[in-house]
Design a protein around this motif. Structure first.
Motif, PDB file in Angstrom:
ATOM      1  N   GLY A 106      -2.984  -8.229 -64.674  1.00 46.91           N
ATOM      2  CA  GLY A 106      -1.604  -8.493 -64.144  1.00 46.91           C
ATOM      3  C   GLY A 106      -0.561  -7.341 -64.491  1.00 46.91           C
ATOM      4  N   PHE A 159      -5.067 -14.093 -54.509  1.00 46.74           N
ATOM      5  CA  PHE A 159      -4.836 -15.039 -55.447  1.00 46.74           C
ATOM      6  C   PHE A 159      -5.061 -16.399 -54.658  1.00 46.74           C
ATOM      7  N   ILE A 193      -6.705 -11.599 -60.810  1.00 47.49           N
ATOM      8  CA  ILE A 193      -5.471 -12.359 -61.466  1.00 47.49           C
ATOM      9  C   ILE A 193      -5.803 -13.681 -61.227  1.00 47.49           C
ATOM     10  N   LEU A 249      -6.074 -12.440 -67.407  1.00 46.55           N
ATOM     11  CA  LEU A 249      -5.041 -12.464 -66.790  1.00 46.55           C
ATOM     12  C   LEU A 249      -4.229 -11.106 -67.158  1.00 46.55           C
ATOM     13  N   ILE A 250      -4.119 -10.948 -68.426  1.00 48.13           N
ATOM     14  CA  ILE A 250      -2.816  -9.897 -69.180  1.00 48.13           C
ATOM     15  C   ILE A 250      -3.064  -8.611 -68.490  1.00 48.13           C
ATOM     16  N   LEU A 302      -1.280  -4.330 -62.355  1.00 47.05           N
ATOM     17  CA  LEU A 302      -0.518  -4.747 -60.877  1.00 47.05           C
ATOM     18  C   LEU A 302       1.067  -4.340 -61.099  1.00 47.05           C
ATOM     19  N   SER A 328      -2.634  -9.091 -53.473  1.00 48.53           N
ATOM     20  CA  SER A 328      -2.940  -9.944 -54.354  1.00 48.53           C
ATOM     21  C   SER A 328      -2.358 -11.226 -54.314  1.00 48.53           C
TER      22      SER A 328
END
Lengths: 292, 305
Positions: free
Chosen positions: A265, A231, A247, A261-262, A268, A227
């Motif tokens: 995230g 990212f 993300i 995002l939520i 993960l 990630s």
């Protein structure tokens, strides 16, 4: 006949003990259930969903999560279903993690067992090399790998495995050295068991527990590395998707579409959380020093 | 003790040499050159560029030349930022990254140790479970998830702090907090574990039997021995902070070496990536050495041997 039953019982009992201890650890068992659920979702959800992971819903761009439209987690800026994308991303994130962990396991166990069994100067030299490598900043070597391998994501993660084996090698080595001195190995020698038989029947089975523990703890590290890279735009690239890619998209769209995002995230974090709890639980279950 | 320091300092040399050699060779083994992405170069122009940057010479002589430069603090020219040398870029970025890292390390130690001490003393009580639950979340949620959320709340919604850049006042607050949260959690977990162990020692029981007040027991007797695992965690903590600051600098647009590093990796700016890796590796090795020194200084049993 009687001796045989006793033997079978004894050779199994170490693992039965570990299993019993693991199952008594409620947090670890709960984490295991959560992880299994996520894995099943990741495998099945994309098959049964009515949306493809790269399919554009022209009626829903950046749509918030809703049951009515069937977009459980909403859609991204291109109108693609986030739930399916999160699950497809889970597949890639986890597969890469398993690949890297497997490579790390292979190198680490071989290296550690050889150093531990041979001992002496060979062991000294091999462990000095590990010390030198340990001082290298892991994540920076991984970023370096992305510069070298470019878009070949599977190669990058084989490379990640090839730098993540150090802890495994150290643990396997110290465990092998400790095992070599134990009475039951001496006893096996005394009754005339061959070296290879001792290795296969006595040393390797006793290493297995600790290897499983550290494999479980390596997987979240690699997922994190994936990630992290994705990212930064260095790891998985479009059209493929992974948790890191999602993300990153979520972080750029956070002012308008928080769900982007939520949800990735959350998945993960939950996965890392579960794997860490399972790893801790397994360590407590297998670690001989933990026995009271 | 002095022999130990010297031995460790000597050990640094082969480690750094391996770092430089391996990174250098890997960089040059990589397919594709640094000029691949520019508009179609004529072969002549590319050959000229290669001559200009010395890329036409044999690898070994390139390496010895580079190594000689590094010893003098010269990391060569940046392949991308044509008007800058890698040394300039690192010199610009390092103060920003260092400030971020030092602030984060201080906060991680202060908050992590206090929280861990409190949780360890109140072991298995409700407050302990809550704190440790949060610590586990702090460790499991990566900072590139936390940072955008913090930016959304405190910068976009509340307008208390700037979203990115260095110019506005308070610009370092959000990056530092995002960077430090996982480290506070890690330090708190470590401290709690070792406090619990220390509190079971006989001399603590003696202190309790003498009816010493709780704060004296905790701060005078239990704190110092509980800090040993924290000291040995300093090395990995430094590594985590350096790694974390890469992503934090990218998110908050801070001009530190982490951001240059990522841009270098994205642009295949070999000299920049090499230079930053060497700086990071040196920092890490020195910090690990410092941590080991503090450890052996604190533990009288090690000082003897």
């Amino acid at each position: 006949m009687t001796t045989e039953t006793i033997n079978i019982k004894k050779s199994r009992s170490a693992y039965d003990d570990a299993k019993r201890r693991f199952l008594a650890n409620r947090a670890a068992v709960a984490a295991l259930f959560i992880l299994i659920t996520i894995i099943i979702l990741a495998i099945c959800a994309p098959i049964f969903s009515k949306y493809g992971f790269d399919e554009i819903d022209w009626n829903a761009f950046s749509a918030p999560p809703s049951l009515a439209s069937g977009h459980l987690f909403g859609t991204d800026t291109s109108g693609r279903d986030l739930f399916v994308r999160t699950m497809v991303g889970a597949r890639l994130s986890m597969s890469l993690a398993l690949l890297a962990t497997f490579v790390a396991l292979l190198i680490g166990v071989t290296y550690g067992a050889i150093a531990g069994l041979l001992g002496g100067y060979v062991d000294q030299l091999m462990m000095r090399i590990v010390d030198v490598l340990y001082a290298l900043p892991f994540m920076f070597i991984v970023i370096l790998l992305t510069v070298i391998f470019g878009k070949h994501i599977w190669l990058i993660f084989m490379g990640v495995g090839a730098v993540e084996w150090l802890t495994m090698a150290r643990i396997v080595r110290s465990q092998t050295m400790a095992l070599k001195e134990r009475e039951f190995i001496e006893a096996a020698h005394a009754i005339g068991a061959s070296k290879s038989r001792i290795l296969i029947r006595h040393i390797i089975p006793n290493l297995l527990g600790i290897v499983i523990v550290y494999a479980t703890l390596t997987v979240p590290q690699v997922i994190m590395a994936e990630s992290f890279l994705s990212f930064l735009g260095l790891g998985v690239q479009e059209p493929l998707t992974s948790w890191g890619v999602l993300i990153k998209e979520g972080a750029t769209e956070i002012e308008t579409s928080k769900w982007l995002l939520i949800y990735p995230g959350l998945f993960l974090a939950t996965t890392l959380f579960s794997l860490n709890y399972i790893g801790d639980g397994l360590r407590d279950a297998f670690d001989p020093r933990g026995r009271e | 003790m002095i022999a130990f320091i010297i031995r460790r300092l000597i050990f640094m040399v082969p480690t750094l040499f391996v770092v430089i050699a391996v990174t250098f060779m890997l960089m040059h083994a990589a397919p594709g050159g640094p000029f691949d992405r520019e508009q179609q170069l004529t072969p002549e122009a590319e050959a000229e560029l290669n001559i200009h940057y010395g890329l036409n010479k044999p690898l070994v002589s390139q390496f010895t030349q580079y190594l000689g430069g590094v010893l003098h603090g010269d990391f060569g020219p940046s392949f991308r930022y044509k008007e800058y040398s890698v040394r300039d870029l690192i010199g610009q970025g390092l103060p920003v990254s260092a400030q971020l890292g030092i602030q984060a390390l201080m906060l991680a130690l202060i908050f992590g140790i206090s929280i861990g001490l409190y949780a360890g003393y109140n072991r298995n009580k409700f407050s302990d479970s809550i704190i440790m639950g949060f610590a586990m979340i702090g460790i499991a949620v990566p900072n590139f998830v936390v940072a955008p959320m913090l930016a959304l709340v405190f910068a976009v919604w509340l307008h208390w702090l700037p979203v990115s850049g260095l110019d506005a006042p308070g610009a370092m607050i959000l990056p530092t907090i995002s960077l430090v949260l996982p480290q506070i959690a890690a330090v708190a977990r470590l401290t709690r574990g070792s406090v619990i162990e220390v509190l079971q020692q006989n001399y603590i029981r003696t202190a309790r039997a003498k009816a010493m007040p709780t704060h004296v027991i905790l701060l005078r007797h239990a704190l110092k021995p509980s800090l040993m695992p924290i000291v040995s965690y300093l090395g990995p903590a430094a590594a985590n902070l350096l790694t974390g600051s890469v992503v934090i600098e990218v998110i908050f647009g801070l001009p530190g070496i982490g951001r240059y590093f990522v841009q270098g990796a994205l642009n295949r700016d070999y000299t920049l990536v090499l230079g930053v890796i060497i700086v990071y590796a040196t920092l890490l090795i020195v910090l690990n050495l410092l941590a080991d020194l503090i450890y052996s200084w604190l533990d009288p049993r090690l000082r003897m041997s």
